[in-house]
Scaffold this motif. Structure first.
Motif, PDB file in Angstrom:
ATOM      1  N   VAL A   1       0.850  -1.187   0.000  1.00  0.00           N
ATOM      2  CA  VAL A   1       0.000   0.000   0.000  1.00  0.00           C
ATOM      3  C   VAL A   1       0.887   1.239   0.000  1.00  0.00           C
ATOM      4  CG1 VAL A   1      -1.823  -1.199   1.266  1.00  0.00           C
ATOM      5  CG2 VAL A   1      -0.169   0.206   2.513  1.00  0.00           C
ATOM      6  N   ASN A   2       0.303   2.328  -0.457  1.00  0.00           N
ATOM      7  CA  ASN A   2       0.992   3.607  -0.490  1.00  0.00           C
ATOM      8  C   ASN A   2       0.768   4.326   0.834  1.00  0.00           C
ATOM      9  OD1 ASN A   2       1.768   6.344  -1.045  1.00  0.00           O
ATOM     10  ND2 ASN A   2       1.538   5.925  -3.227  1.00  0.00           N
ATOM     11  N   TYR A   3       1.856   4.606   1.556  1.00  0.00           N
ATOM     12  CA  TYR A   3       1.720   5.207   2.887  1.00  0.00           C
ATOM     13  C   TYR A   3       1.306   6.691   2.823  1.00  0.00           C
ATOM     14  CZ  TYR A   3       6.625   6.645   2.061  1.00  0.00           C
ATOM     15  OH  TYR A   3       7.789   7.147   1.542  1.00  0.00           O
ATOM     16  N   LYS A   4       1.238   7.246   1.619  1.00  0.00           N
ATOM     17  CA  LYS A   4       0.732   8.611   1.489  1.00  0.00           C
ATOM     18  C   LYS A   4      -0.791   8.654   1.544  1.00  0.00           C
ATOM     19  CE  LYS A   4       4.673  10.302  -1.190  1.00  0.00           C
ATOM     20  NZ  LYS A   4       5.132  10.879  -2.488  1.00  0.00           N
TER      21      LYS A   4
ATOM     22  N   THR B   1      -4.356   8.321   3.205  1.00  0.00           N
ATOM     23  CA  THR B   1      -4.837   8.570   4.571  1.00  0.00           C
ATOM     24  C   THR B   1      -5.327   7.288   5.239  1.00  0.00           C
ATOM     25  OG1 THR B   1      -7.011   9.148   3.667  1.00  0.00           O
ATOM     26  CG2 THR B   1      -5.468  10.963   4.092  1.00  0.00           C
ATOM     27  N   ASN B   2      -5.649   6.280   4.442  1.00  0.00           N
ATOM     28  CA  ASN B   2      -6.194   5.030   4.991  1.00  0.00           C
ATOM     29  C   ASN B   2      -5.199   3.874   4.880  1.00  0.00           C
ATOM     30  OD1 ASN B   2      -8.783   6.217   5.518  1.00  0.00           O
ATOM     31  ND2 ASN B   2      -9.248   6.019   3.340  1.00  0.00           N
ATOM     32  N   TRP B   3      -3.889   4.167   4.847  1.00  0.00           N
ATOM     33  CA  TRP B   3      -2.917   3.120   4.556  1.00  0.00           C
ATOM     34  C   TRP B   3      -2.915   2.025   5.614  1.00  0.00           C
ATOM     35  CZ3 TRP B   3       1.525   1.927   7.419  1.00  0.00           C
ATOM     36  CH2 TRP B   3       1.894   2.828   8.421  1.00  0.00           C
ATOM     37  N   VAL B   4      -3.158   2.376   6.873  1.00  0.00           N
ATOM     38  CA  VAL B   4      -3.168   1.355   7.920  1.00  0.00           C
ATOM     39  C   VAL B   4      -4.353   0.410   7.725  1.00  0.00           C
ATOM     40  CG1 VAL B   4      -3.353   0.939  10.402  1.00  0.00           C
ATOM     41  CG2 VAL B   4      -1.961   2.831   9.561  1.00  0.00           C
ATOM     42  N   GLN B   5      -5.535   0.967   7.497  1.00  0.00           N
ATOM     43  CA  GLN B   5      -6.710   0.150   7.277  1.00  0.00           C
ATOM     44  C   GLN B   5      -6.575  -0.670   5.994  1.00  0.00           C
ATOM     45  OE1 GLN B   5      -9.172  -0.319   9.436  1.00  0.00           O
ATOM     46  NE2 GLN B   5     -10.052  -1.827   8.026  1.00  0.00           N
ATOM     47  N   ASP B   6      -5.951  -0.072   4.973  1.00  0.00           N
ATOM     48  CA  ASP B   6      -5.730  -0.800   3.722  1.00  0.00           C
ATOM     49  C   ASP B   6      -4.851  -2.029   3.962  1.00  0.00           C
ATOM     50  OD1 ASP B   6      -7.230   1.070   2.381  1.00  0.00           O
ATOM     51  OD2 ASP B   6      -5.503   2.183   1.615  1.00  0.00           O
ATOM     52  N   LEU B   7      -3.815  -1.874   4.783  1.00  0.00           N
ATOM     53  CA  LEU B   7      -2.948  -3.011   5.096  1.00  0.00           C
ATOM     54  C   LEU B   7      -3.683  -4.075   5.891  1.00  0.00           C
ATOM     55  CD1 LEU B   7       0.595  -1.594   5.986  1.00  0.00           C
ATOM     56  CD2 LEU B   7       0.039  -3.278   4.229  1.00  0.00           C
ATOM     57  N   LYS B   8      -4.508  -3.645   6.826  1.00  0.00           N
ATOM     58  CA  LYS B   8      -5.275  -4.616   7.613  1.00  0.00           C
ATOM     59  C   LYS B   8      -6.198  -5.429   6.720  1.00  0.00           C
ATOM     60  CE  LYS B   8      -5.399  -2.262  12.109  1.00  0.00           C
ATOM     61  NZ  LYS B   8      -6.274  -1.614  13.108  1.00  0.00           N
ATOM     62  N   GLU B   9      -6.841  -4.760   5.761  1.00  0.00           N
ATOM     63  CA  GLU B   9      -7.737  -5.465   4.853  1.00  0.00           C
ATOM     64  C   GLU B   9      -6.962  -6.372   3.907  1.00  0.00           C
ATOM     65  OE1 GLU B   9     -10.025  -2.483   2.904  1.00  0.00           O
ATOM     66  OE2 GLU B   9     -11.094  -1.866   4.734  1.00  0.00           O
ATOM     67  N   LEU B  10      -5.741  -5.954   3.559  1.00  0.00           N
ATOM     68  CA  LEU B  10      -4.933  -6.720   2.620  1.00  0.00           C
ATOM     69  C   LEU B  10      -4.304  -7.944   3.256  1.00  0.00           C
ATOM     70  CD1 LEU B  10      -3.754  -6.705  -0.299  1.00  0.00           C
ATOM     71  CD2 LEU B  10      -1.814  -5.418   0.617  1.00  0.00           C
ATOM     72  N   ALA B  11      -3.814  -7.762   4.492  1.00  0.00           N
ATOM     73  CA  ALA B  11      -2.994  -8.833   5.079  1.00  0.00           C
ATOM     74  C   ALA B  11      -3.340  -9.181   6.518  1.00  0.00           C
ATOM     75  CB  ALA B  11      -1.516  -8.431   5.010  1.00  0.00           C
ATOM     76  N   GLY B  12      -4.179  -8.402   7.165  1.00  0.00           N
ATOM     77  CA  GLY B  12      -4.435  -8.637   8.592  1.00  0.00           C
ATOM     78  C   GLY B  12      -3.345  -7.980   9.416  1.00  0.00           C
ATOM     79  N   GLY B  13      -2.596  -8.777  10.179  1.00  0.00           N
ATOM     80  CA  GLY B  13      -1.493  -8.260  10.983  1.00  0.00           C
ATOM     81  C   GLY B  13      -0.187  -8.913  10.572  1.00  0.00           C
TER      82      GLY B  13
ATOM     83  N   LEU C   1       2.676   1.192  13.355  1.00  0.00           N
ATOM     84  CA  LEU C   1       3.269  -0.139  13.231  1.00  0.00           C
ATOM     85  C   LEU C   1       2.906  -1.009  14.429  1.00  0.00           C
ATOM     86  CD1 LEU C   1       6.811   0.789  11.845  1.00  0.00           C
ATOM     87  CD2 LEU C   1       4.664   0.403  10.604  1.00  0.00           C
ATOM     88  N   VAL C   2       2.809  -0.395  15.595  1.00  0.00           N
ATOM     89  CA  VAL C   2       2.346  -1.125  16.784  1.00  0.00           C
ATOM     90  C   VAL C   2       0.928  -1.631  16.563  1.00  0.00           C
ATOM     91  CG1 VAL C   2       1.776  -0.882  19.237  1.00  0.00           C
ATOM     92  CG2 VAL C   2       3.876   0.138  18.332  1.00  0.00           C
ATOM     93  N   GLU C   3       0.123  -0.826  15.927  1.00  0.00           N
ATOM     94  CA  GLU C   3      -1.256  -1.213  15.621  1.00  0.00           C
ATOM     95  C   GLU C   3      -1.291  -2.388  14.648  1.00  0.00           C
ATOM     96  OE1 GLU C   3      -5.378  -1.127  15.752  1.00  0.00           O
ATOM     97  OE2 GLU C   3      -3.953  -0.015  16.992  1.00  0.00           O
ATOM     98  N   LEU C   4      -0.347  -2.430  13.713  1.00  0.00           N
ATOM     99  CA  LEU C   4      -0.338  -3.453  12.672  1.00  0.00           C
ATOM    100  C   LEU C   4       0.314  -4.761  13.115  1.00  0.00           C
ATOM    101  CD1 LEU C   4       0.603  -1.161   9.660  1.00  0.00           C
ATOM    102  CD2 LEU C   4      -1.523  -2.479   9.872  1.00  0.00           C
ATOM    103  N   ALA C   5       1.065  -4.735  14.197  1.00  0.00           N
ATOM    104  CA  ALA C   5       1.783  -5.932  14.646  1.00  0.00           C
ATOM    105  C   ALA C   5       0.829  -6.954  15.257  1.00  0.00           C
ATOM    106  CB  ALA C   5       2.850  -5.552  15.663  1.00  0.00           C
ATOM    107  N   ASN C   6       1.052  -8.213  14.931  1.00  0.00           N
ATOM    108  CA  ASN C   6       0.296  -9.296  15.556  1.00  0.00           C
ATOM    109  C   ASN C   6       0.698  -9.442  17.025  1.00  0.00           C
ATOM    110  OD1 ASN C   6      -1.190 -10.107  13.316  1.00  0.00           O
ATOM    111  ND2 ASN C   6       0.395 -11.531  12.611  1.00  0.00           N
TER     112      ASN C   6
END
Length: 332
Positions: free
Chosen positions: A207-210, A212-224, A240-245
């Motif tokens: 995902v492109n970190y520019k 505004t929804n890049w964190v949610q996009d990653l969660k939908e793409l891969a989970g954690g 990144l803490v939010e995205l870590a399993n």
């Protein structure tokens, strides 16, 4: 000999004739065939590094041929094709570098010259499947990536990995190593083109970190993610803490975005996270990295090869973050 010299703060690099280095008994002289730029070179030029001195020959990465050996060096090294480990004086503690630790290219003259000097203990045979240009891409960035993901984060096959900010040398090596290890790798970048390039090299997606929804996009793409690799720190680190399993590891080797702010410690201890700092690597790390590259026949990603005369153009390309992979200087 001909060398690329930095004479002062924020000055351009200039090609000069300088004296060829004189060997000590435990040293070797390497005729450099190819060298590479790192962000470290840019920071030294801009005065953003400790212990700066001028004039200095920059360059931490180099490959070439041994043309002279000191009295105490095995003569079998003569005429061998080699790469240089730029991580000097790590010390006896494998967990962290000593106070005497230094990196080739400052305070000692580096590899952006026709010849470079180093102790024989920092020489390694060039992997036979690599060209001199490919081999020169490896040392600093490859070592940093290898220690970060294997020694520090203890990466295991089939884990889910996020490489934050793919495109630079260390991030790309980390991605290649993780893909070769059999992991499910995702990336972020500010460039959609770089994300597509990463997918071509084996990443599952990005995902492109520019956005505004890049964190949610990653969660939908891969989970954690089990392992997250970062070089930016700064305000985005808390995401990144939010995205870590739970039980995940976040390893970082730089702070290009500055100080980490608003980090919620409750998220860290409740998720049982490990946040790990990493810098360069020791000789065991370097040896393991070379064997890993040979085993998997990995090819470093090279962005562009420049002649020595165009070194300032090469450095400008890196400053503008235009590169995808390592920027190489070919030295004739």
């Amino acid at each position: 000999m001909k060398a690329l010299v930095l004479n002062g703060l924020k000055e351009p690099l200039t090609i000069k004739e300088v004296e060829k280095p004189v060997l000590e008994p435990d040293e070797v002289l390497v005729k450099i065939k190819a060298a590479a730029f790192n962000h470290r070179d840019k920071w030294i030029q801009e005065g953003l590094y400790s212990g700066i001195k001028y004039p200095i020959i920059l360059g931490s990465d180099g490959s070439g041929i041994v043309v002279e050996t000191g009295l105490n060096v095995d003569k079998d090294w003569l005429n061998r094709e080699v790469i240089i480990n730029p991580s000097f004086n790590w010390g006896d503690n494998p967990k962290a570098q000593s106070k005497e630790f230094k990196i080739l290219g400052l305070p000692d003259n580096g590899t952006l010259a026709e010849f470079a000097l180093c102790k024989a203990e920092y020489l390694y045979k060039k992997p036979s499947h690599l060209s001199f240009e490919e081999a020169a891409a490896i040392p600093l960035a490859g070592l940093t990536a290898f220690r970060a993901i294997f020694t520090r984060a203890q990466l295991k096959p089939r884990e889910r990995v996020l490489i934050n900010g793919v495109g630079g040398g260390v991030a790309l090596f980390a991605m290649q190593f993780a893909v070769a290890e059999g992991c499910e790798v995702y990336v972020t970048s500010g460039s959609n083109e770089k994300i597509e390039n990463a997918k071509f090299l084996g990443a599952y997606g990005g995902v492109n970190y520019k956005s505004t929804n890049w964190v949610q996009d990653l969660k939908e793409l891969a989970g954690g993610f089990d392992v997250i690799v970062d070089s930016a720190a700064g305000e985005g680190f808390k995401e990144l803490v939010e995205l870590a399993n739970p039980g995940g590891r976040i390893v970082f080797y730089g702070a290009t975005k500055g100080t980490i702010k608003d980090l919620d410690p409750r998220r860290i201890f409740w998720k049982q996270l490990n946040i790990l700092g990493s810098t360069m690597g020791n000789k065991t790390d370097f040896d393991s990295m070379i064997r890993f590259i040979e085993q998997h026949k990995l090819l470093p990603v090279i962005d562009k090869v420049f002649p020595l005369e165009e070194a300032n153009d090469a450095l400008d390309r890196m400053k503008k973050a235009e590169q995808f992979g390592k920027i190489i200087i070919k030295i004739e």
